[in-house]
Design a protein around this motif. Structure first.
Motif, PDB file in Angstrom:
ATOM      1  N   ASN A  12      -8.115  90.379  32.243  1.00 43.87           N
ATOM      2  CA  ASN A  12      -8.210  91.793  31.889  1.00 43.87           C
ATOM      3  C   ASN A  12      -9.288  92.496  32.695  1.00 43.87           C
ATOM      4  OD1 ASN A  12      -6.360  91.264  29.744  1.00 43.87           O
ATOM      5  ND2 ASN A  12      -8.061  90.637  28.433  1.00 43.87           N
ATOM      6  N   GLY A  13      -8.950  93.600  33.317  1.00 44.94           N
ATOM      7  CA  GLY A  13      -9.949  94.479  33.911  1.00 44.94           C
ATOM      8  C   GLY A  13     -10.689  93.922  35.093  1.00 44.94           C
ATOM      9  N   ARG A  72      -3.757  92.361  32.347  1.00 45.53           N
ATOM     10  CA  ARG A  72      -3.842  93.741  31.898  1.00 45.53           C
ATOM     11  C   ARG A  72      -4.996  94.443  32.613  1.00 45.53           C
ATOM     12  NH1 ARG A  72       0.280  92.214  30.234  1.00 45.53           N
ATOM     13  NH2 ARG A  72       1.138  92.284  28.110  1.00 45.53           N
ATOM     14  N   ASP A  73      -4.725  95.633  33.140  1.00 45.39           N
ATOM     15  CA  ASP A  73      -5.758  96.540  33.671  1.00 45.39           C
ATOM     16  C   ASP A  73      -6.547  95.959  34.844  1.00 45.39           C
ATOM     17  OD1 ASP A  73      -5.302  98.669  31.726  1.00 45.39           O
ATOM     18  OD2 ASP A  73      -6.206  97.298  30.266  1.00 45.39           O
ATOM     19  N   ASN A  74      -5.922  95.111  35.633  1.00 44.66           N
ATOM     20  CA  ASN A  74      -6.588  94.555  36.808  1.00 44.66           C
ATOM     21  C   ASN A  74      -6.301  95.412  38.041  1.00 44.66           C
ATOM     22  OD1 ASN A  74      -7.509  91.767  35.722  1.00 44.66           O
ATOM     23  ND2 ASN A  74      -5.360  91.918  35.095  1.00 44.66           N
ATOM     24  N   SER A  86      -0.039  98.329  33.483  1.00 42.08           N
ATOM     25  CA  SER A  86      -1.439  98.730  33.423  1.00 42.08           C
ATOM     26  C   SER A  86      -2.230  98.214  34.626  1.00 42.08           C
ATOM     27  CB  SER A  86      -2.083  98.201  32.121  1.00 42.08           C
ATOM     28  OG  SER A  86      -2.154  96.789  32.138  1.00 42.08           O
ATOM     29  N   ASN A  87      -1.681  97.245  35.345  1.00 44.22           N
ATOM     30  CA  ASN A  87      -2.346  96.681  36.510  1.00 44.22           C
ATOM     31  C   ASN A  87      -2.095  97.541  37.750  1.00 44.22           C
ATOM     32  OD1 ASN A  87      -3.218  93.831  35.468  1.00 44.22           O
ATOM     33  ND2 ASN A  87      -1.090  94.090  34.788  1.00 44.22           N
ATOM     34  N   GLU A  88      -3.095  97.654  38.601  1.00 44.34           N
ATOM     35  CA  GLU A  88      -2.933  98.307  39.901  1.00 44.34           C
ATOM     36  C   GLU A  88      -2.886  97.213  40.961  1.00 44.34           C
ATOM     37  OE1 GLU A  88      -5.342 101.170  43.037  1.00 44.34           O
ATOM     38  OE2 GLU A  88      -5.943 101.190  40.916  1.00 44.34           O
TER      39      GLU A  88
END
Length: 360
Positions: free
Chosen positions: A306-307, A328-330, A352-354
Motif C-alpha cells: 500500500n502506498g 493499493r495506492d502504489n 488506485s495504483n499509478e
C-alpha cells in the motif's frame, strides 16, 4: 542578581568537588583509592560512583552492584581489556559482565582475545558514550532484561538472545546485530566495519524486534527477518534510510511484519518476501524506493502493498512470482519494467495504483 549568580556558581563548584570527593577513584598509577576496577567494585555499595582514570586495565570485571562506573577523561584512553582468552570451553569469558542495573559511561571495553567485551546477562543496565571493541564472538551480548545503550560505538556484533529481553539501542554506531528477541534499534547509524564480517541486522528466533529510524549503510544485506518460531509479536521495520546495499529488507520466515515508511536508495534488491507469514500478514506500505535493480519482489503469500513509490529500477519495479499480493495506492514508474507477473501469480491490482507501464 550578580551576588546570587556568584553564590550559585560557588555552590556548584563546591557540589562538584563534594561529588568528586565521594567517588571511588581508580588510578593504575596509584593516585586513587584502588589500582584495579575489580577492587573498586568489591569495595563499593549500591549507588556509589566509581571514577576510572586513564589507563589500560587488564582484568575481567563482574559488575554485580547498581553503581555508576564512569570514565574520568577521554574514553579512548580508559580501556578495560579482558584478561582471559577465549577457548573452546562452554564458558565465554568477557571483559565486563554486568549482572545489576548499573550505569556505565565514558570508557572503552575491549574484548580482545576474550569471548566478548560486555555480557549483560539478565540485568537492565544503562551504557552511555562507551566504545565496545569485539572479542572472538561479539562486542555486546544481552540476555533477559531491559538494558539501554545510548550514544555508543559498538564495533563488533550485537547479540540479543531469547529470554524475554527488551533492550533499546539508541543513537549509537554499530555494524551488525543478531536479534533473537524483542530489541529496539532506534536512531542509530549502522555501517560496515572490520568487527562485523558480512554485517547485517538479522531478526531470528522470535523476530519481534523494532528497527526504527536508522541510517543503514551496509554493503551486503541490510535487514533479514527469519524467525524459527512464528511470533505473535510483529517485527516492525519503519522509517529507516537504507543506501548502497546489495539487498535491503528481506522477509524469509516468521510471524506478522510491518515494513513501513522506509527510504531505499540504490539498493540492488530493495524489498523481498520469500515466504508467506506463518501467523498474521506482512504489510509493506509507504516506502520510497529509488534506483537499484529490483524494487519489491513477492515470491509467496498475500502481503498488502500500500502506498509505496518505486522508481528507477534497472530491471523490475514490482515483481510477483507465484504469490497473490494486494496492491493499493502504489506509484510504480520509470522502471525498466514497472510490474512483472509470472503465470503462477494472482495479484489483486486495482485502479488506485499509478503504474506507468503496461500491466502484463
Amino acid at each position: 542578581t550578580l551576588l546570587l549568580a556568584l553564590a550559585l556558581a560557588a555552590l556548584g563548584i563546591a557540589g562538584k568537588q563534594l561529588l568528586d570527593d565521594d567517588a571511588i577513584v581508580v588510578d593504575p598509577t596509584g593516585g586513587g583509592d584502588f589500582t584495579t576496577i575489580s577492587e573498586a567494585v568489591a569495595a563499593a555499595v549500591e549507588d556509589d560512583t566509581i571514577r576510572v582514570r586513564s589507563g589500560t586495565y587488564r582484568e575481567d570485571v563482574v559488575l554485580d552492584k547498581a553503581v555508576s562506573l564512569i570514565g574520568d577523561g577521554d574514553r579512548a584512553s580508559i580501556v578495560l581489556a579482558g584478561a582471559t582468552p577465549w577457548t573452546s570451553d562452554e564458558t565465554t569469558p568477557v571483559a565486563l559482565e554486568i549482572s545489576s542495573d548499573a550505569y556505565v559511561a565514558d570508557l572503552t571495553v575491549d574484548g580482545g582475545e576474550s569471548g566478548g567485551a560486555v555480557d549483560m546477562g539478565f540485568a537492565s543496565p544503562t551504557l552511555e558514550r562507551v566504545t565496545l571493541m569485539p572479542g572472538v564472538e561479539s562486542a555486546l551480548a544481552i540476555g533477559e532484561g531491559s538494558a539501554r545503550v545510548i550514544d555508543s560505538d559498538i564495533k563488533g556484533w550485537l547479540n540479543v538472545w531469547v529470554g524475554g529481553s527488551t533492550p533499546t539501542i539508541e543513537g549509537s554506531r554499530l555494524c551488525g546485530a543478531n536479534l533473537e528477541d524483542g530489541a529496539t534499534l532506534i536512531g542509530n547509524t549502522i555501517e560496515d566495519a572490520p568487527g562485523c564480517p558480512n554485517g547485517r541486522i538479522s531478526l531470528g528466533e522470535l523476530a519481534n524486534a523494532s528497527i526504527i529510524d536508522n541510517d543503514i549503510r551496509l554493503s551486503g544485506e541490510a535487514i533479514n527477518i527469519n524467525a524459527t518460531d512464528d511470533s505473535l509479536a510483529p517485527a516492525v521495520i519503519e522509517g529507516n534510510r537504507i543506501s548502497g546495499a546489495e539487498r535491503g529488507i528481506i522477509f524469509e520466515n516468521g510471524g506478522p511484519a510491518t515494513i513501513r515508511g522506509n527510504e531505499l536508495e540504490e539498493v540492488g534488491l530493495a524489498i523481498e518476501m520469500v515466504r508467506e507469514a506463518g501467523i498474521g500478514e506482512v504489510t509493506v506500505e509507504d516506502n520510497s524506493i529509488e534506483g537499484g535493480t529490483d524494487g519489491i519482489v513477492v515470491l509467496a503469500g498475500s502481503p498488502a502493498l500500500n502506498g509505496n513509490e518505486v522508481r528507477g529500477a534497472s530491471d523490475r519495479g514490482i515483481a510477483i512470482a507465484g504469490a497473490s499480493p494486494v496492491l493499493r495506492d502504489n506509484v510504480v514508474c520509470d522502471n525498466a519494467i514497472d510490474v512483472w507477473v509470472n503465470d503462477f501469480a494472482a495479484p489483486d491490482i486495482d485502479d488506485s495504483n499509478e503504474i506507468c507501464g503496461e500491466l502484463p
